[in-house]
Design an enzyme around this catalytic site. Structure first.
Site, PDB file in Angstrom:
ATOM      1  N   PHE A 121      13.495   9.112 -32.803  1.00 55.42           N
ATOM      2  CA  PHE A 121      13.263   9.765 -31.514  1.00 55.42           C
ATOM      3  C   PHE A 121      13.888   8.914 -30.417  1.00 55.42           C
ATOM      4  CE2 PHE A 121      10.434  13.249 -29.878  1.00 55.42           C
ATOM      5  CZ  PHE A 121      10.579  14.096 -30.968  1.00 55.42           C
ATOM      6  N   GLN A 237       9.513  14.306 -15.517  1.00 56.93           N
ATOM      7  CA  GLN A 237      10.502  14.237 -16.594  1.00 56.93           C
ATOM      8  C   GLN A 237      11.267  15.540 -16.778  1.00 56.93           C
ATOM      9  OE1 GLN A 237       9.441  13.649 -21.062  1.00 56.93           O
ATOM     10  NE2 GLN A 237      10.503  11.815 -20.375  1.00 56.93           N
ATOM     11  N   HIS A 239      13.582  17.197 -19.480  1.00 57.02           N
ATOM     12  CA  HIS A 239      13.943  17.044 -20.891  1.00 57.02           C
ATOM     13  C   HIS A 239      15.412  17.428 -21.054  1.00 57.02           C
ATOM     14  CE1 HIS A 239      14.001  17.681 -25.219  1.00 57.02           C
ATOM     15  NE2 HIS A 239      12.789  17.170 -25.313  1.00 57.02           N
ATOM     16  N   LEU A 249      11.878  24.868 -24.779  1.00 54.49           N
ATOM     17  CA  LEU A 249      12.222  23.546 -25.280  1.00 54.49           C
ATOM     18  C   LEU A 249      12.926  23.611 -26.629  1.00 54.49           C
ATOM     19  CD1 LEU A 249      11.682  20.427 -24.802  1.00 54.49           C
ATOM     20  CD2 LEU A 249       9.952  20.702 -26.545  1.00 54.49           C
ATOM     21  N   GLU A 252      13.413  17.269 -29.172  1.00 64.62           N
ATOM     22  CA  GLU A 252      14.213  16.058 -29.331  1.00 64.62           C
ATOM     23  C   GLU A 252      14.405  15.735 -30.820  1.00 64.62           C
ATOM     24  OE1 GLU A 252      13.547  13.062 -26.358  1.00 64.62           O
ATOM     25  OE2 GLU A 252      13.230  11.566 -27.916  1.00 64.62           O
ATOM     26  N   ARG A 283      15.038   9.817 -22.241  1.00 63.08           N
ATOM     27  CA  ARG A 283      15.281  11.167 -21.713  1.00 63.08           C
ATOM     28  C   ARG A 283      15.883  11.174 -20.310  1.00 63.08           C
ATOM     29  NH1 ARG A 283       9.836  14.227 -23.972  1.00 63.08           N
ATOM     30  NH2 ARG A 283      10.645  14.371 -26.085  1.00 63.08           N
ATOM     31  N   HIS A 350       9.854  19.145 -17.779  1.00 58.99           N
ATOM     32  CA  HIS A 350       9.102  19.091 -19.029  1.00 58.99           C
ATOM     33  C   HIS A 350       7.738  18.423 -18.921  1.00 58.99           C
ATOM     34  CE1 HIS A 350       8.406  18.926 -23.301  1.00 58.99           C
ATOM     35  NE2 HIS A 350       8.456  17.615 -23.349  1.00 58.99           N
ATOM     36  N   ARG A 385       8.611   8.817 -19.737  1.00 55.58           N
ATOM     37  CA  ARG A 385       7.884   8.807 -21.005  1.00 55.58           C
ATOM     38  C   ARG A 385       8.850   8.922 -22.180  1.00 55.58           C
ATOM     39  NH1 ARG A 385       6.336  12.881 -24.568  1.00 55.58           N
ATOM     40  NH2 ARG A 385       6.613  14.669 -23.193  1.00 55.58           N
TER      41      ARG A 385
HETATM   42  C1  LIG Z   1       7.005  22.651 -25.283  1.00 57.77           C
HETATM   43  C2  LIG Z   1       6.420  21.266 -25.327  1.00 57.77           C
HETATM   44  C3  LIG Z   1       6.672  20.440 -26.418  1.00 57.77           C
HETATM   45  C4  LIG Z   1       6.126  19.147 -26.447  1.00 57.77           C
HETATM   46  N1  LIG Z   1       6.388  18.350 -27.539  1.00 57.77           N
HETATM   47  C5  LIG Z   1       5.822  17.110 -27.612  1.00 57.77           C
HETATM   48  C6  LIG Z   1       5.997  16.285 -28.758  1.00 57.77           C
HETATM   49  O1  LIG Z   1       6.620  16.675 -29.747  1.00 57.77           O
HETATM   50  N2  LIG Z   1       5.431  15.059 -28.757  1.00 57.77           N
HETATM   51  C7  LIG Z   1       4.699  14.592 -27.704  1.00 57.77           C
HETATM   52  O2  LIG Z   1       4.208  13.464 -27.756  1.00 57.77           O
HETATM   53  N3  LIG Z   1       4.511  15.358 -26.605  1.00 57.77           N
HETATM   54  C8  LIG Z   1       5.041  16.604 -26.536  1.00 57.77           C
HETATM   55  N4  LIG Z   1       4.823  17.385 -25.421  1.00 57.77           N
HETATM   56  C9  LIG Z   1       3.893  16.919 -24.385  1.00 57.77           C
HETATM   57  C10 LIG Z   1       2.462  17.097 -24.877  1.00 57.77           C
HETATM   58  O3  LIG Z   1       2.374  18.222 -25.708  1.00 57.77           O
HETATM   59  C11 LIG Z   1       1.456  17.274 -23.740  1.00 57.77           C
HETATM   60  O4  LIG Z   1       1.636  16.279 -22.778  1.00 57.77           O
HETATM   61  C12 LIG Z   1       0.029  17.191 -24.269  1.00 57.77           C
HETATM   62  O5  LIG Z   1      -0.142  18.053 -25.365  1.00 57.77           O
HETATM   63  C13 LIG Z   1      -0.980  17.496 -23.190  1.00 57.77           C
HETATM   64  O6  LIG Z   1      -2.251  17.574 -23.789  1.00 57.77           O
HETATM   65  P1  LIG Z   1      -3.566  17.664 -22.889  1.00 57.77           P
HETATM   66  O7  LIG Z   1      -4.698  17.654 -23.840  1.00 57.77           O
HETATM   67  O8  LIG Z   1      -3.510  16.629 -21.849  1.00 57.77           O
HETATM   68  O9  LIG Z   1      -3.443  19.060 -22.153  1.00 57.77           O
HETATM   69  P2  LIG Z   1      -3.204  20.567 -22.659  1.00 57.77           P
HETATM   70  O10 LIG Z   1      -2.922  20.662 -24.102  1.00 57.77           O
HETATM   71  O11 LIG Z   1      -2.223  21.154 -21.720  1.00 57.77           O
HETATM   72  O12 LIG Z   1      -4.618  21.231 -22.442  1.00 57.77           O
HETATM   73  C14 LIG Z   1      -5.159  21.445 -21.157  1.00 57.77           C
HETATM   74  C15 LIG Z   1      -6.505  22.093 -21.311  1.00 57.77           C
HETATM   75  O13 LIG Z   1      -7.134  22.174 -20.040  1.00 57.77           O
HETATM   76  C16 LIG Z   1      -7.666  23.453 -19.865  1.00 57.77           C
HETATM   77  N5  LIG Z   1      -7.707  23.728 -18.420  1.00 57.77           N
HETATM   78  C17 LIG Z   1      -6.726  23.557 -17.509  1.00 57.77           C
HETATM   79  N6  LIG Z   1      -7.159  23.917 -16.289  1.00 57.77           N
HETATM   80  C18 LIG Z   1      -8.445  24.307 -16.430  1.00 57.77           C
HETATM   81  C19 LIG Z   1      -9.427  24.807 -15.542  1.00 57.77           C
HETATM   82  N7  LIG Z   1      -9.190  25.005 -14.238  1.00 57.77           N
HETATM   83  N8  LIG Z   1     -10.639  25.123 -16.046  1.00 57.77           N
HETATM   84  C20 LIG Z   1     -10.920  24.979 -17.373  1.00 57.77           C
HETATM   85  N9  LIG Z   1     -10.020  24.515 -18.250  1.00 57.77           N
HETATM   86  C21 LIG Z   1      -8.796  24.186 -17.782  1.00 57.77           C
HETATM   87  C22 LIG Z   1      -6.770  24.371 -20.644  1.00 57.77           C
HETATM   88  O14 LIG Z   1      -7.436  25.560 -20.986  1.00 57.77           O
HETATM   89  C23 LIG Z   1      -6.475  23.506 -21.870  1.00 57.77           C
HETATM   90  O15 LIG Z   1      -7.513  23.638 -22.815  1.00 57.77           O
HETATM   91  C24 LIG Z   1       5.350  18.677 -25.375  1.00 57.77           C
HETATM   92  C25 LIG Z   1       5.100  19.510 -24.294  1.00 57.77           C
HETATM   93  C26 LIG Z   1       5.636  20.790 -24.257  1.00 57.77           C
HETATM   94  C27 LIG Z   1       5.379  21.628 -23.047  1.00 57.77           C
END
Ligand SMILES: Cc1cc2nc3c(=O)[nH]c(=O)nc-3n(C[C@H](O)[C@H](O)[C@H](O)COP(=O)(O)OP(=O)(O)OC[C@H]3O[C@@H](n4cnc5c(N)ncnc54)[C@H](O)[C@@H]3O)c2cc1C
Length: 572
Positions: A121, A237, A239, A249, A252, A283, A350, A385
């Site tokens: 990566f 960031q 991507h 997306l 990577e 990135r 991203h 990141r």
């Molecule tokens: C397309 C894509 C691919 C990615 N690939 C990778 C990868 O391969 N490797 C890597 O390390 N990272 C990757 N990332 C980044 C990574 O996936 C995210 O940073 C990470 O999953 C975020 O997790 P989280 O638990 O912080 O939030 P999220 O998974 O975004 O969850 C947020 C939660 O908060 C809740 N929520 C939000 N607002 C409210 C509200 N007002 N009231 C109640 N609930 C609310 C939502 O319902 C959800 O349950 C990727 C991101 C994207 C977009």
């Protein structure tokens, strides 16, 4: 339900807002300590954006690897803005966390010897990324959800509940949240001894973005409104490989498997920008290189705003096995068979490195409030990141905040919680529903915000552009006050919640722009064409943004924690 309500008010030791990887990991950790836990999510938990994560999760698992090497790569990737104490913790705890996931049932890809396979990566000095084809986030999230259900006797789930505000007591502590049940429109106060924000990123401030429609920065804005400081907000960031037009997306993992980037002259131009790491530089470096090629007229595609990603150099069998999701995305959204021809990509928004400022336990400066995952800024990512470090961040700091929030809760009595915020939020919703048709539509304002941010707060920035963005955001904030919604009902009214989300996005965007204007240097993802050099003498510090009593953001600074690794020139 395993909690002790205060009258009719639900009350928990630990209240978790968000059920992506960070929130679910926090819930499982908090429940293990014996605390009562509630987890709220505005979508069904397995529809959180974490489900979209593709490429993998980093951990120094290989016997020839070392967590210190992972830490150094992360610090260099962060352009020396990451806090090294937090980075050390994340990298040291990574292998055990990945093993925990595997034992819980994640089907990580294995090599011929039956060992966990690791892929290359960006920015990593060796293969360090564990993966499940290119659906790693989905694999992780579903396994955690199984654990959540297994713990149903101690964890109450509130699925499709939208949190509208945090509650801060007169003593200045966070003591709960107000939430609206989306299905019915019912609105309630949830009391808690500790609250963990795990509500994800703010990608929807930009258009296009790789982020799901739900990534509207709710938690970042709620914390800011409640008086907690935000940090590193200027660090956005881009991507290097997203589909033009829709921002999808292309993981990577494609470059990790060996794919090339080519300009209109067929050159592997990364030779000029990062001769050692080539396509697998950080990135920020790759996105800037692509943007430079495009600006200098060597772009490809109908409007010359793209770059070729050539995956045909990866053996077809391997692509079909390890990158099957992007094979589908290529076919369905660009009409391209990526195993046979190059696909046109461009840098796209991203991830937000910044967020609610926390310490290494996930605690924010607002007592009782914790944050973990993309909503938080620990800061392990600093200015940029590394790919596959975010899933790791959500799990390590999700777990740590769950443990610490529970520990705090178990040592105190339930605070008194008033219904004052509930009243205010009820009025806010009623006011939105009562707006006359003369206002602009929410979707129009959101689209103008997204294109503005993507124009002025993107890969290259300067003072004049950022000033224009700030003026536009101030105008949009005024317009949002009268934004009109069509749906006046109570049942599944996403329209009214869209208006609430718009306010969150505007607060986040203003913080991003104000911090970008403040940082008069180029570091990590922030490249100021008017200040093109990194300037450690003046800017080796975090920018914190907090609410200035009124509606204007206030800037302050905090130190970067340096342990063993002194800043040095960054080359790849
Ligand atoms: C397309 C894509 C691919 C990615 N690939 C990778 C990868 O391969 N490797 C890597 O390390 N990272 C990757 N990332 C980044 C990574 O996936 C995210 O940073 C990470 O999953 C975020 O997790 P989280 O638990 O912080 O939030 P999220 O998974 O975004 O969850 C947020 C939660 O908060 C809740 N929520 C939000 N607002 C409210 C509200 N007002 N009231 C109640 N609930 C609310 C939502 O319902 C959800 O349950 C990727 C991101 C994207 C977009």
């Amino acid at each position: 339900m395993k909690h002790d309500p205060i009258g009719a008010m639900p009350a928990y030791d630990v209240l978790i807002i968000g059920a992506g990887l960070a929130g679910q990991r926090a819930a499982i950790a908090a429940a293990k300590t014996g605390a009562t836990v509630a987890i709220l999510s505005k979508v069904h938990p397995v529809r959180s954006h974490s489900v979209a994560a593709a490429g993998g999760i980093n951990a120094a698992i290989n016997p020839t690897d070392d967590w210190r090497s992972h830490a150094y790569d992360t610090i260099k990737g962060s352009d020396f803005l990451g806090d090294q104490d937090a980075i050390e913790i994340m990298c040291r705890e990574a292998p055990a966390e990945v093993m925990w996931l595997e034992h819980a049932g994640v089907t990580f890809h294995r090599n011929e010897k039956g060992e966990m396979d690791l892929r290359a990566f960006g920015g990593a000095s060796m293969k360090r990324t564990a993966y499940v084809a290119d659906i790693t986030g989905q694999a992780l999230l579903h396994v955690l959800y199984e654990q959540l259900m297994k713990n149903h006797e101690v964890i109450d789930r509130f699925e499709e509940w939208f949190v509208t505000s945090l509650i801060v007591s007169e003593e200045g502590e966070c003591v709960g949240a107000v939430a609206r049940e989306i299905r019915s429109g019912k609105i309630e106060t949830f009391a808690a001894k500790s609250v963990i924000l795990a509500s994800g990123g703010a990608g929807q401030c930009f258009s296009p973005t790789t982020n799901a429609l739900i990534c509207t920065g709710d938690g970042i804005a709620q914390a800011y409104q409640a008086g907690a400081p935000l940090m590193d907000m200027e660090m956005i960031q881009y991507h290097p490989t997203t589909l033009a037009e829709n921002g999808f997306l292309i993981t990577e993992g494609a470059r990790g498997e060996g794919a090339h980037l080519l300009n209109s002259e067929g050159e592997r131009f990364m030779e000029k920008y990062a001769p050692n790491k080539m396509e697998l530089a950080s990135r920020d470096v790759v996105s800037r290189a692509e943007q430079t090629e495009i600006l200098e007229g060597r772009g490809v595609g109908p409007d010359k705003q793209g770059i070729y990603l050539d995956i045909t150099v990866v053996p077809r069998k391997r692509t079909l096995e390890a990158l099957r999701e992007i094979v589908n995305i290529g076919k369905d959204f660009a009409g391209v068979d990526i195993t046979r021809e190059p696909i046109v990509i461009q840098p796209g928004m991203h991830y937000i490195m910044g967020g609610v400022k926390t310490d290494i336990h996930g605690a924010t400066p607002l007592p009782g409030l914790y944050a973990a995952g993309e909503v938080a800024c620990v800061s392990v990512h600093g200015g940029n990141r590394l790919g596959a470090n975010s899933l790791l961040d959500t799990l390590i700091f999700g777990r740590r905040s769950g443990e610490h929030a529970a520990e705090r809760a178990l040592a105190m009595n339930m605070p008194t919680v008033s219904d004052e915020q509930l009243g205010k939020d009820r009025e806010m919703i009623a006011e939105i529903l009562a707006r006359p048709k003369t206002g602009r539509r929410v979707s129009e304002i959101k689209q103008e915000l997204g294109t503005t941010m993507n124009r002025y707060a993107a890969v290259y920035r300067d003072e004049a552009g950022l000033q224009s963005a700030h003026e536009i955001i101030r105008r949009l904030k005024e317009e949002a006050k009268t934004a009109y919604v069509d749906d006046k009902g109570a049942v599944f009214n996403q329209d009214v919640l869209g208006a609430v989300e718009l306010d969150y996005m505007l607060d986040c965007s203003e913080a991003i722009v104000v911090a970008s204007l403040e940082r008069k240097e180029s570091r990590g993802a922030q490249f100021r064409t008017d200040f093109p050099e990194r300037n450690d003498a003046e800017w080796l510090k975090h920018i914190d943004v907090s609410r200035n009593g009124g509606d204007e953001p206030k800037i302050s600074y905090s130190d970067v924690t340096i342990t063993d690794w002194q800043p040095e020139a960054r080359t790849y």
